[in-house]
Design an enzyme around this catalytic site. Structure first.
Site, PDB file in Angstrom:
ATOM      1  N   TYR A 105      -2.464  -0.349  11.014  1.00 38.91           N
ATOM      2  CA  TYR A 105      -2.514  -0.976   8.768  1.00 38.91           C
ATOM      3  C   TYR A 105      -1.021  -0.335   8.287  1.00 38.91           C
ATOM      4  CZ  TYR A 105      -3.731  -1.051   4.337  1.00 38.91           C
ATOM      5  OH  TYR A 105      -3.854  -2.024   2.828  1.00 38.91           O
ATOM      6  N   SER A 136       0.698  -1.741  -0.038  1.00 40.05           N
ATOM      7  CA  SER A 136      -0.102  -0.210   0.148  1.00 40.05           C
ATOM      8  C   SER A 136       1.045   1.338  -0.362  1.00 40.05           C
ATOM      9  CB  SER A 136      -0.676  -0.141   1.118  1.00 40.05           C
ATOM     10  OG  SER A 136      -1.351   1.120   1.635  1.00 40.05           O
TER      11      SER A 136
END
Length: 232
Positions: free
Chosen positions: A141, A128
């Site tokens: 995250y 990501s």
């Protein structure tokens, strides 16, 4: 490696980006695609081979590696986003790390001998843009994806000797259920899956799937305040 004729395994293949990977693999002529999910009843495409897999359970990962011993491409796509804070509940933080870091590391470790036996092949790790920065709502995250990025770079070195190519994938928001609550530009899962498989076939080590990931990576060599403003 060539996708045509390949045997691939995709984690989290029942929806979103995982499903897009399955479609793109089949469109490019993959001979066999193992579509994995914790609940295989959610895999209904007759063109694929459903396979139960919970990446947080070592026994499940080991069983999948035994069942899919013909694989030469592994796509580590499964993940979660809980909104956990690095200063908050430790159990939530551990869930993020267990799924987004230890899960794909565990899958790659289990399948490395399989890939070696089948000529090397490739591993794709879906990371990501949040591997490189954190927002107030993405602490857990981001921490897990940053660790997964480091692991991807290590795997690339460690698996090179057996001929296994490792691709790291960075992207901002995808037009999937996980980002359904987000207002803003989103990348189509189909478009990203195509970019990733292009990179696999070209032997590229990294995919920057959108302008956000390209701009953030370019900013890493500058002042952190360029990314975070006064909060940096």
């Amino acid at each position: 490696m060539r996708i045509e004729g390949a045997t691939a395994l995709v984690t989290g293949a029942n929806r979103g980006l995982g499903k897009a990977f399955v479609e793109e693999l089949l469109a490019r002529g993959a001979t066999k695609v193992y579509a994995t999910a914790r609940d295989v009843s959610t895999i209904t495409d007759p063109r694929v081979t459903p396979l139960e897999l919970d990446i947080t359970e070592p026994a499940s990962v080991a069983a999948a590696a035994r069942a899919a011993a013909d694989v030469d491409l592994v796509v580590n796509n499964a993940g979660i986003a809980t909104g956990a804070s690095v200063l908050g509940d430790e159990n939530d933080l551990r869930r993020e790390l267990e799924t987004n870091f230890f899960g794909p590391v565990r899958v790659t470790r289990a399948f490395a001998p399989v890939l070696a036996a089948n000529g090397g092949g490739a591993v794709v790790n879906v990371l990501s843009v949040l591997s490189w920065l954190a927002l107030p709502s993405t602490g857990g995250y981001s921490a897990a994806k940053a660790a997964a990025w480091a692991a991807t770079n290590a795997q690339r070195q460690e698996l090179a000797g057996q001929g296994t190519h490792v691709v790291g994938v960075h992207v901002g928001y995808l037009d999937t259920e996980m980002a359904a609550h987000i207002d803003g530009p989103k990348t189509s899962p189909d478009k990203l899956a195509a970019q990733v498989l292009d990179a696999v076939e070209a032997g590229e080590p990294e995919v920057l799937g959108d302008d956000t990931s390209r701009n953030v990576k370019a900013a890493l060599s500058g002042d952190l305040r360029d990314l975070y403003g006064s909060r940096g």
